[in-house]
Scaffold this active site. Sequence first.
Site, short mmCIF file in Angstrom:
data_model
loop_
_atom_site.label_atom_id
_atom_site.label_comp_id
_atom_site.label_asym_id
_atom_site.label_seq_id
_atom_site.Cartn_x
_atom_site.Cartn_y
_atom_site.Cartn_z
N LYS A 87 2.82 -3.92 -8.64
CA LYS A 87 4.08 -3.05 -8.78
C LYS A 87 5.62 -3.72 -8.74
O LYS A 87 5.49 -4.75 -7.52
CB LYS A 87 4.31 -1.88 -8.29
CG LYS A 87 5.00 -0.83 -7.93
CD LYS A 87 4.54 0.68 -7.79
CE LYS A 87 5.98 1.52 -7.58
NZ LYS A 87 5.82 3.10 -6.68
N SER A 163 5.75 7.04 -9.07
CA SER A 163 6.27 6.06 -9.91
C SER A 163 5.17 4.50 -10.12
O SER A 163 5.33 3.55 -10.79
CB SER A 163 7.40 5.97 -8.90
OG SER A 163 7.17 5.28 -7.57
N SER A 187 3.66 8.77 -5.54
CA SER A 187 3.04 7.30 -6.54
C SER A 187 2.12 7.10 -6.39
O SER A 187 1.66 5.84 -7.33
CB SER A 187 4.33 6.52 -6.37
OG SER A 187 5.22 7.29 -5.81
#
Length: 252
Positions: A87, A163, A187
Amino acid sequence: MALTSTPATAHEDSDISAVSEALVSGTTCETITRRYLDELSKLESSAELNAISMVNPDALTQARAIDRRFAQGDNSRPLECVPIVIKDNMDVKGLPTTAGSAALADNIAKRDSIAVARLRGAGAIILAKTNMAEWAFSPMRTISSTHGETANPFDTRYVPAGSSGGTASAVSVGMAVAGLGSDTGNSIRGPASHTGLVGLRPSIGTVPIEGIVRWSRLLGQVGGEVKLIPDVIMPPVWSSDHGGHAPHDLVR
């Protein structure tokens, strides 16, 4: 619209144990890594998935180094040649860490985050960084000012949540065997449930969070998104045996 290939079935070596078996049977790490890079490039250019923010230009160099280790009989590391995506709020040395914001487009990491360092120490290949909700702020969608919106690989009309949706979409469709996300309120768990993966948000303090742009210092945690339950543990991430330890990151 749905992708023409079924998510999570793009490779025979699509889980950690399968990668290990492929190496032992004589497949080179360079071959495995190139296969994943080719799949990643094909899907990103044709599927409107928008899961990847940047490909690691050193991935094949890492793979060749692993092949040299194997040639010398050194194959003891637990994640040897496992292709992993990260990420884009986690530092990967030499690559931008944007947290999905154009304001950080030139923020080049000088060192790996602790979690990434541990993966490297365990033999993993860092393939790419993944799109994320800007500043990790949205648990519902994955939209950034750097790379736009990520789609769900099962049907690109839908979202992968957020996210960490870029990591989830990339792993689900077969761009990588596993990925790292971060989770404050949903997330990792939300994107995993939206894309048919297993996601783990570990207990606070389990994984050092040094080198990560996080929405909450106290609550943000690093965890994995994978296809199979045994793979989500990824012991090297939780253990300092394969990298540095940052005791000041632990919540006391």
